[in-house]
Every structure is written in structure tokens, then in C-alpha cells.
Design a protein around this motif. Structure first.
Motif, PDB file in Angstrom:
ATOM      1  N   ALA A 143       0.852  -3.172   7.608  1.00 31.41           N
ATOM      2  CA  ALA A 143       0.893  -2.879   6.170  1.00 31.41           C
ATOM      3  C   ALA A 143       0.362  -1.483   5.883  1.00 31.41           C
ATOM      4  O   ALA A 143      -0.423  -0.916   6.655  1.00 31.41           O
ATOM      5  N   ILE A 144       0.770  -0.963   4.740  1.00 34.85           N
ATOM      6  CA  ILE A 144       0.288   0.343   4.299  1.00 34.85           C
ATOM      7  C   ILE A 144      -0.772   0.220   3.215  1.00 34.85           C
ATOM      8  O   ILE A 144      -1.565   1.137   3.006  1.00 34.85           O
ATOM      9  N   SER A 145      -0.814  -0.965   2.532  1.00 36.68           N
ATOM     10  CA  SER A 145      -1.673  -1.050   1.354  1.00 36.68           C
ATOM     11  C   SER A 145      -2.157  -2.471   1.114  1.00 36.68           C
ATOM     12  O   SER A 145      -1.587  -3.449   1.617  1.00 36.68           O
ATOM     13  N   ILE A 184       4.901  -2.068   3.467  1.00 39.32           N
ATOM     14  CA  ILE A 184       4.515  -3.385   2.959  1.00 39.32           C
ATOM     15  C   ILE A 184       3.084  -3.345   2.456  1.00 39.32           C
ATOM     16  O   ILE A 184       2.203  -2.768   3.107  1.00 39.32           O
ATOM     17  N   GLY A 185       2.865  -3.996   1.306  1.00 38.87           N
ATOM     18  CA  GLY A 185       1.535  -4.150   0.751  1.00 38.87           C
ATOM     19  C   GLY A 185       1.149  -5.616   0.726  1.00 38.87           C
ATOM     20  O   GLY A 185       1.959  -6.461   0.354  1.00 38.87           O
ATOM     21  N   VAL A 186      -0.084  -5.916   1.146  1.00 39.54           N
ATOM     22  CA  VAL A 186      -0.586  -7.291   1.118  1.00 39.54           C
ATOM     23  C   VAL A 186      -1.177  -7.560  -0.259  1.00 39.54           C
ATOM     24  O   VAL A 186      -2.116  -6.885  -0.692  1.00 39.54           O
ATOM     25  N   ASP A 220     -11.905   2.904   4.302  1.00 40.67           N
ATOM     26  CA  ASP A 220     -12.371   3.393   5.604  1.00 40.67           C
ATOM     27  C   ASP A 220     -11.400   3.021   6.721  1.00 40.67           C
ATOM     28  O   ASP A 220     -11.303   3.725   7.730  1.00 40.67           O
ATOM     29  N   ALA A 221     -10.694   1.900   6.539  1.00 41.93           N
ATOM     30  CA  ALA A 221      -9.723   1.462   7.546  1.00 41.93           C
ATOM     31  C   ALA A 221      -8.380   2.185   7.414  1.00 41.93           C
ATOM     32  O   ALA A 221      -7.477   1.961   8.225  1.00 41.93           O
ATOM     33  N   GLY A 222      -8.240   3.018   6.389  1.00 36.78           N
ATOM     34  CA  GLY A 222      -7.038   3.844   6.272  1.00 36.78           C
ATOM     35  C   GLY A 222      -5.924   3.274   5.434  1.00 36.78           C
ATOM     36  O   GLY A 222      -4.801   3.785   5.456  1.00 36.78           O
ATOM     37  N   TYR A 223      -6.211   2.223   4.655  1.00 36.24           N
ATOM     38  CA  TYR A 223      -5.176   1.605   3.823  1.00 36.24           C
ATOM     39  C   TYR A 223      -5.218   2.168   2.400  1.00 36.24           C
ATOM     40  O   TYR A 223      -6.270   2.581   1.907  1.00 36.24           O
ATOM     41  N   ILE A 273       7.166   0.244  -2.023  1.00 36.28           N
ATOM     42  CA  ILE A 273       6.188  -0.654  -1.405  1.00 36.28           C
ATOM     43  C   ILE A 273       6.634  -2.069  -1.742  1.00 36.28           C
ATOM     44  O   ILE A 273       6.811  -2.417  -2.909  1.00 36.28           O
ATOM     45  N   LEU A 274       6.831  -2.874  -0.720  1.00 37.35           N
ATOM     46  CA  LEU A 274       7.187  -4.274  -0.895  1.00 37.35           C
ATOM     47  C   LEU A 274       5.915  -5.102  -0.779  1.00 37.35           C
ATOM     48  O   LEU A 274       5.140  -4.929   0.161  1.00 37.35           O
TER      49      LEU A 274
END
Length: 259
Positions: free
Chosen positions: A190-192, A170-172, A210-213, A147-148
Motif C-alpha cells: 500500500a501507499i497510504s 492502494i490505500g488501507v 515514519d514508516a513512509g506511508y 488511490i484505490l
């Protein structure tokens, strides 16, 4: 949109390696994390003055080495001469600054996962950093172990232009999660989301899940104080001392979010 990799995130990730017990962001700290059974680490990467990517957090050398001055003015030959372990304890005297290449070789040899943060300092180029890091990262580590993340949105957008979500998760990264957090994630595919655990609220955690992240929190070192965050749906805690959670085990890992 391409699917995200099927990342099996652990509940606990070692912050800058096992930084409670070894000098942060070093090969020794990553080996120490591995030795206690922690197979994911969070690390920082930035550029020396000659453009070499190295594993380092601060803009200066003083706190974690026997050197002084700014990292941005250092060349690789000078960096190799620094002792980055003795400040922590005599047991680590002689530890050297890890280049990104050094660290990726170690992570690959141990089959470890990494949350790699692009550390963009003042007057430094996030685009230049991403260009130096992303190809090397993707060549060394499979997507399901990456995860970047970064606080610098420009760096993340450039990173995304270099690889799609199937190759580069990518993670925010944020301190407090802003009200309009989701558009940031959507524009990056992004994934996370990664946030300061002390600033997370149950409502925001619920929105993110709930949004799936995926939801990651830094840097909890008190498992009792953190316990309710597991109930909010937090996927992973990025801790200086993951071993301290042994007495208060988190619940079983949740199934991965749909890609």
C-alpha cells in the motif's frame, strides 16, 4: 517491489465530490469541486444488480434519490430513471446516477485525481466489484492520479492481484487504526493509510509517517479542530467542504514519501 507512482497529493480532497454544496457522488458534485479549485475527489463505487459499476455510497436508494429498495436489485435502465439530485435541492433536480464510465470520462476530461473506494455491501462480492472496476479505472486515469481504497481487505487483495503498485496505488481504509496496522499495508504494498480523523492519535500518525506511508483523514469539516493534525504529519484531509479551510490554511505539502 515496483515503485509507487509519484503522486502529488493535495492537502484537501473533496469527499464524495463537493458534497456540502451538491448531491454526493454525482457528476455535479465533481464539477462543483473542480470549480472551486479542488482537483482531487473521493468517490464510492459499487455494483448494480446487473453488474454495472456505479458511483454510489449506500446499499439502498432512499437517502439520495427518489427511489426505494436496494441498489443490488436495480438494473441500469431503472437506475437511469432515478432523480438523484432533487433530494439535495431543486437546483439539482434531474441529476442522474453516474455510472463508473460516466465518472471516469469526466475525471479524465478535467485531469482530476480520485480516491476511489470499493464499497462492498453485505452479501456482495468484493472480487466481482474489483474485476468490474480496476480495468476501467486503469484505462481511464494515470496511476499518479489514483488511490484505490476499501474497508474490505479481500477486495483490496484481489485488486492488487490485478495490478502491481506501479500501476495501482492502494490505500488501507480503517476507522480506528489497529495496533498491527503495518502488516496490512505491507501485504498490499500500500501507499497510504486512510482513517477517521477523530480517532487518530499523534503516536499512530508518527508511526505511519515514519514508516513512509501517506496519511489521509476523513471527514474533517472544522479546520480549527483539525489544525493539530497537520502538525502530526497528515498529508490530506478528505472534507465535505474543502472551501471552509480557506481561512485556516494548512502548512505547505510535504515532499512525497520514497517509493
Amino acid at each position: 517491489m515496483p515503485p509507487h507512482p509519484d503522486i502529488a497529493l493535495p492537502r484537501l480532497i473533496a469527499h464524495r465530490g463537493l458534497s456540502a454544496h451538491a448531491p454526493e457522488n454525482t457528476l455535479a458534485a465533481v464539477r462543483a469541486a473542480y470549480d472551486i479549485g479542488c482537483h482531487w475527489v473521493e468517490l464510492d463505487v459499487q455494483l448494480l444488480g446487473d453488474g454495472t459499476p456505479v458511483i454510489w455510497h449506500d446499499p439502498t436508494l432512499k437517502r439520495c434519490s427518489d427511489g426505494h429498495g436496494r441498489l443490488s436489485r436495480l438494473r441500469l435502465a431503472e437506475a437511469r430513471g432515478l432523480d438523484v439530485g432533487a433530494w439535495f435541492s431543486d437546483a439539482f433536480r434531474g441529476e442522474r446516477m453516474a455510472t463508473l464510465a460516466n465518472m471516469l470520462d469526466l475525471l479524465a476530461s478535467l485531469d482530476m485525481g480520485v480516491n476511489l473506494e470499493l464499497k462492498v455491501g453485505r452479501n456482495r462480492s468484493g472480487t466481482e466489484l474489483a474485476d468490474a472496476v480496476i480495468p476501467r479505472l486503469l484505462d481511464a486515469i494515470p496511476p499518479e492520479r489514483i488511490i484505490l481504497s476499501s474497508f474490505d481487505m479481500a477486495a483490496l487483495h484481489h485488486a492488487r492481484s490485478l495490478a502491481d503498485a506501479s500501476r495501482l496505488p492502494i490505500g488501507v481504509l480503517t476507522e480506528s487504526i489497529p495496533q498491527k496496522w503495518q502488516p496490512r499495508c505491507e501485504t498490499l504494498d500500500a501507499i497510504s493509510v486512510h482513517t477517521d480523523w477523530t480517532r487518530l492519535t499523534a503516536q499512530r500518525a508518527r508511526e505511519i509517517k515514519d514508516a513512509g506511508y501517506r496519511l489521509l483523514c476523513y471527514t474533517p469539516n472544522d479546520p480549527a479542530a483539525f489544525a493539530r493534525h497537520w502538525l502530526w504529519g497528515v498529508d490530506s484531509a478528505i472534507s465535505d467542504d474543502p472551501g471552509c479551510f480557506a481561512g485556516i490554511a494548512p502548512p505547505p505539502a510535504l515532499p512525497p514519501a520514497a517509493g
